[in-house]
Scaffold this active site. Structure first.
Site, PDB file in Angstrom:
ATOM      1  N   GLN A   1       0.845  -1.205   0.000  1.00 52.48           N
ATOM      2  CA  GLN A   1       0.000   0.000   0.000  1.00 52.48           C
ATOM      3  C   GLN A   1       0.872   1.243   0.000  1.00 52.48           C
ATOM      4  O   GLN A   1       1.298   1.703  -1.046  1.00 52.48           O
ATOM      5  CB  GLN A   1      -0.965  -0.055   1.180  1.00 52.48           C
ATOM      6  CG  GLN A   1      -1.905  -1.247   1.053  1.00 52.48           C
ATOM      7  CD  GLN A   1      -2.935  -1.331   2.169  1.00 52.48           C
ATOM      8  OE1 GLN A   1      -3.077  -0.439   2.998  1.00 52.48           O
ATOM      9  NE2 GLN A   1      -3.668  -2.427   2.199  1.00 52.48           N
ATOM     10  N   ASP A   2       1.169   1.795   1.190  1.00 52.02           N
ATOM     11  CA  ASP A   2       2.144   2.880   1.207  1.00 52.02           C
ATOM     12  C   ASP A   2       3.281   2.477   2.138  1.00 52.02           C
ATOM     13  O   ASP A   2       3.189   1.483   2.844  1.00 52.02           O
ATOM     14  CB  ASP A   2       1.506   4.230   1.566  1.00 52.02           C
ATOM     15  CG  ASP A   2       0.874   4.263   2.954  1.00 52.02           C
ATOM     16  OD1 ASP A   2       0.708   3.190   3.560  1.00 52.02           O
ATOM     17  OD2 ASP A   2       0.553   5.364   3.419  1.00 52.02           O
ATOM     18  N   PRO A   3       4.386   3.215   2.134  1.00 49.79           N
ATOM     19  CA  PRO A   3       5.556   2.786   2.906  1.00 49.79           C
ATOM     20  C   PRO A   3       5.281   2.752   4.413  1.00 49.79           C
ATOM     21  O   PRO A   3       4.378   3.422   4.915  1.00 49.79           O
ATOM     22  CB  PRO A   3       6.603   3.860   2.578  1.00 49.79           C
ATOM     23  CG  PRO A   3       6.147   4.496   1.306  1.00 49.79           C
ATOM     24  CD  PRO A   3       4.653   4.422   1.339  1.00 49.79           C
TER      25      PRO A   3
END
Length: 229
Positions: free
Chosen positions: A63-65
């Site tokens: 998804q995101d970091p």
């Protein structure tokens, strides 16, 4: 200086000139100047640096970091050596152990996978410290959609591992019948027991690659404690 130095560069050259990307770049300049943003700006495109287009065999979408200090380094699910293994990755290692018998390593540094052709791609490539999804909707989704579309165009069969709703939203971009899509709930502690555990993605990936004459992935991440001496 070119952002990418391998075979992704000509494929994404146009993307870097599009209005949405130029706007995203200005947003990121200001964010990196005024806030703590992860990963380090030199690590943003590591998924593409470590896994050239020609080498892609598997896409593992995140998804995101990670948004904690020292965790993110540009590869989905991976953390730098010396950083505790986050819960989702611990569950990935548990499934890997149950699926292929790999021992559970003392680190979560997944560069070995990336170097074998596993594209460890987040759908959003940056995040503010401590604020999950803070860079969602700023333009990264267009960019990573293009990356997925380019992999979809490959003649070589590729496995797409789509874990969780966020990753599964990208399924409509994978239209090439040569490729294999393996879906499961996200490995997060909140959802892993709902079907992530026991879905055996690693052996299924290797069986598919082998069937199509491609080298399987060596999924074992080695301990680094001994090597650090």
């Amino acid at each position: 200086m070119p952002i990418l130095k391998n075979d992704w560069a000509p494929l994404l050259e146009e993307e870097f000139q599009k209005p949405y990307y130029l706007k995203l770049r200005e947003f990121l300049k200001e964010e990196y100047r005024t806030r703590t943003i992860y990963p380090d700006m030199h690590d943003i495109f590591n998924a593409l640096h470590y896994t050239p287009y020609a080498n892609v065999k598997v896409v593992l979408l995140g998804q995101d970091p990670y948004h904690g200090p020292g965790q993110a380094h540009g590869l989905s699910f991976s953390v730098k050596p010396g950083v505790p293994v986050p819960p989702s990755l611990a569950n990935i290692f548990k499934e890997l152990h149950d699926d292929l018998g790999c021992y559970i390593p003392d680190n979560g540094y997944l560069v070995k996978w990336a170097e074998q052709g596993v594209l460890l791609l987040n759908t959003v490539l940056t995040v503010r410290r401590g604020q999950a999804n803070s860079h969602r909707g700023k333009g990264w989704e267009y960019f990573t959609d293009r990356v997925i579309e380019l992999v979809n165009e490959k003649d070589d069969p590729v496995v797409f591992l789509l874990w969780g709703r966020n990753a599964q939203e990208k399924k409509e971009r994978i239209t090439n019948p040569r490729h294999l899509i393996i879906e499961a709930p996200h490995p997060s502690p909140f959802s892993a027991a709902r079907g992530f555990f026991g879905h055996r993605p690693f052996s299924r990936t290797n069986a598919f690659l082998t069937k199509h004459g491609r080298e399987p992935i060596d999924w074992q991440i080695e301990n680094i404690g001994a090597r650090a001496e």
